[in-house]
Motif scaffolding. Sequence first.
Motif, PDB file in Angstrom:
ATOM      1  N   VAL A  79       0.837  -1.213   0.000  1.00  0.00           N
ATOM      2  CA  VAL A  79       0.000   0.000   0.000  1.00  0.00           C
ATOM      3  C   VAL A  79       0.868   1.256   0.000  1.00  0.00           C
ATOM      4  O   VAL A  79       0.632   2.193  -0.763  1.00  0.00           O
ATOM      5  N   GLN A  80       1.879   1.237   0.871  1.00  0.00           N
ATOM      6  CA  GLN A  80       2.759   2.411   0.979  1.00  0.00           C
ATOM      7  C   GLN A  80       3.568   2.619  -0.304  1.00  0.00           C
ATOM      8  O   GLN A  80       3.888   3.746  -0.665  1.00  0.00           O
ATOM      9  N   ALA A  81       3.916   1.532  -0.970  1.00  0.00           N
ATOM     10  CA  ALA A  81       4.750   1.646  -2.169  1.00  0.00           C
ATOM     11  C   ALA A  81       3.937   2.117  -3.369  1.00  0.00           C
ATOM     12  O   ALA A  81       4.369   2.998  -4.112  1.00  0.00           O
ATOM     13  N   ARG A 117       2.817   7.104  -8.841  1.00  0.00           N
ATOM     14  CA  ARG A 117       4.101   7.236  -8.133  1.00  0.00           C
ATOM     15  C   ARG A 117       4.341   5.968  -7.319  1.00  0.00           C
ATOM     16  O   ARG A 117       3.439   5.504  -6.609  1.00  0.00           O
ATOM     17  N   VAL A 118       5.525   5.399  -7.439  1.00  0.00           N
ATOM     18  CA  VAL A 118       5.881   4.197  -6.669  1.00  0.00           C
ATOM     19  C   VAL A 118       7.040   4.551  -5.740  1.00  0.00           C
ATOM     20  O   VAL A 118       8.025   5.155  -6.169  1.00  0.00           O
ATOM     21  N   LYS A 119       6.878   4.178  -4.464  1.00  0.00           N
ATOM     22  CA  LYS A 119       7.916   4.492  -3.486  1.00  0.00           C
ATOM     23  C   LYS A 119       8.658   3.196  -3.144  1.00  0.00           C
ATOM     24  O   LYS A 119       8.155   2.376  -2.367  1.00  0.00           O
ATOM     25  N   PHE A 120       9.821   3.038  -3.725  1.00  0.00           N
ATOM     26  CA  PHE A 120      10.531   1.758  -3.597  1.00  0.00           C
ATOM     27  C   PHE A 120      11.058   1.482  -2.188  1.00  0.00           C
ATOM     28  O   PHE A 120      11.198   0.338  -1.790  1.00  0.00           O
ATOM     29  N   SER A 121      11.321   2.558  -1.454  1.00  0.00           N
ATOM     30  CA  SER A 121      11.862   2.340  -0.104  1.00  0.00           C
ATOM     31  C   SER A 121      10.865   1.622   0.802  1.00  0.00           C
ATOM     32  O   SER A 121      11.256   1.021   1.804  1.00  0.00           O
ATOM     33  N   ALA A 122       9.582   1.684   0.442  1.00  0.00           N
ATOM     34  CA  ALA A 122       8.563   1.031   1.276  1.00  0.00           C
ATOM     35  C   ALA A 122       8.711  -0.497   1.250  1.00  0.00           C
ATOM     36  O   ALA A 122       8.219  -1.185   2.155  1.00  0.00           O
ATOM     37  N   PHE A 123       9.387  -1.008   0.224  1.00  0.00           N
ATOM     38  CA  PHE A 123       9.532  -2.468   0.127  1.00  0.00           C
ATOM     39  C   PHE A 123      10.464  -3.042   1.198  1.00  0.00           C
ATOM     40  O   PHE A 123      10.471  -4.248   1.424  1.00  0.00           O
ATOM     41  N   ALA A 124      11.274  -2.179   1.804  1.00  0.00           N
ATOM     42  CA  ALA A 124      12.222  -2.674   2.817  1.00  0.00           C
ATOM     43  C   ALA A 124      11.485  -3.412   3.933  1.00  0.00           C
ATOM     44  O   ALA A 124      11.847  -4.538   4.311  1.00  0.00           O
ATOM     45  N   ASN A 125      10.417  -2.779   4.439  1.00  0.00           N
ATOM     46  CA  ASN A 125       9.639  -3.421   5.500  1.00  0.00           C
ATOM     47  C   ASN A 125       8.947  -4.680   4.995  1.00  0.00           C
ATOM     48  O   ASN A 125       8.771  -5.651   5.738  1.00  0.00           O
ATOM     49  N   GLY A 126       8.540  -4.648   3.724  1.00  0.00           N
ATOM     50  CA  GLY A 126       7.865  -5.813   3.144  1.00  0.00           C
ATOM     51  C   GLY A 126       8.765  -7.035   3.138  1.00  0.00           C
ATOM     52  O   GLY A 126       8.316  -8.161   3.411  1.00  0.00           O
TER      53      GLY A 126
END
Lengths: 272, 290
Positions: A79-81, A117-126
Amino acid sequence: MMRYLQIFGTFVAASLVRDMTFRINFILECVTSLGWMGMNLAFYLLVFSYTSEIGQGSGWTKAPFFVFLGTGLIINAIVQAFFMPSAEEFAEMVRTGGLDTTLVKPVDAQFLLSMHRVKFSAFANGLVGVALVCWGASKADPAPSLTAWLLFPLLIGCGVAISYGLIVMLAAATILMGRNQSLYDFWFYITNFSRYPAEIYTGPWGGPLRMICTFVLPILLVVNVPAHTLALPIRAGDVRLIIAAIVAAVLMLVLSRLTFQAAINKYRSASS
Amino acid sequence: MSTAPTFSRHQFLPSWHGWTTMLSISVADRLAHRGDFFVGTLFRFLPIVTQIFLWTAVFSAAGTSTIAGYSRNDFVAYYLLTMMARSFSSMPGLAGGIARSVRDGSVKKYLVQPVDYVGFLMAARVAHKLVYFGIAAAPFALMFFLCRSYFPPLPDATTIMAFLATLVMSFLLGFFLEATLGMLGFWFLEVSSLIFVYMLAQYLLSGHMFPLDMLNSIALTDSGYSLGDLMQLLPFQYTAYFPCAVWLGKIQGPDLAFGLLVEAVWVVIAAVACRIAFLRGTRRYSAYGG
């Protein structure tokens, strides 16, 4: 459909270029979100040093609960990404009149506004979420069945769809209200209820709250159903919740679409 | 026509006229979006609802009436009190604002005019807090009234006085710690990553997430020195945990007096560090342009 996939691919590529242009910022964002997530994990580890279970007889012992946390991290990361960065920009576009440019483009407005817009840093938590799910599932007794593993990604998708529907409806409210700069805050406080197992909501207040958050505003289905399916044995009653999650996902997508279109029809440009 | 707040060159805090001017600016700023602010403050209490259910569930499974000396009701009261303590000690935007003023050069007006920058920031923050509590008092009162059954009986007058003293000192400590952090902008220009580390430490070590007594069970050495003991050595606990523990009667007698003394010492240390950072920073600061 292929055209939209191509456009989405372009958005992903452009967002990646943008994130990689500011690499230090990207790394800091990853570290930031991992830091907050790490603190939450530490908190629950501390809680489990005082109790073996959250909710007497609920089944949410340490390993299943960490599957729950991991599932929440995966859904939240998606969702965040993919959706939240666009939704946050949306509020400002309505206020400044920047929405006009989007509405005249020959592409579906909801698609363009909610996924550009895609926020790639959000995948870290994923990624940490995936690790937690794998660790928790490996410790689960009994081990998750093949059916559970197959249902898990489908139910993750349902959770994402419910969340997406809610975001779109909140964004649509921006058009009606004219000002909704605390969209993210509102989202955070509403979804706060979905961050815990549904079994904790008991008693004269908890029971009705659980019903409302399951059947009226189905945020309790977002993480609970996939996590419960994988981490705990599937019982007869759980099948109804699985069906409820799928139905809620479809309903939220349809409802959010209708809400968004109604809001766009009421939109009056703020620009000159 | 309004006039500017007045300071003398060697005055640390502004004059009465300066205070009233800044207060009126803050009031106007807050009241511009009062509805949004009121609803936003109420929403901030929503996580308390989930905390009540979470700790009820934890206690039901733990099969004990207390965890780390706290009952279920104590935990709920603790989180509510934490919100109050943090509303005193949190300084949103202070460190970032100072660093930004150094970066964009706007700090120079405080250097060439008879205005003490730290004093100005302090006055503005006091005004901000006064207005905040003026508006937020209603939502706070409502939540504390609704959750009154979770609180122990009203403590004695000494404890209440000590509690108020801890809140005032937590404000001062929070202010000077964040201001010092912001002053590092004279050396590093961009301090956002430092602010993040501070916020992380603050959230975890201040007792915002949970009562620090829970860490007493984590032994660091064979002699029984615990993580909780280590937390007692840091200033962060005074910005959230300490005021709450005082109200709940977890710290009493000589321990309370000693705690207040240590908190006061931390305030002095942080104030001196802030002043030194400002003086040293302005000495190396250079700016150009109009």
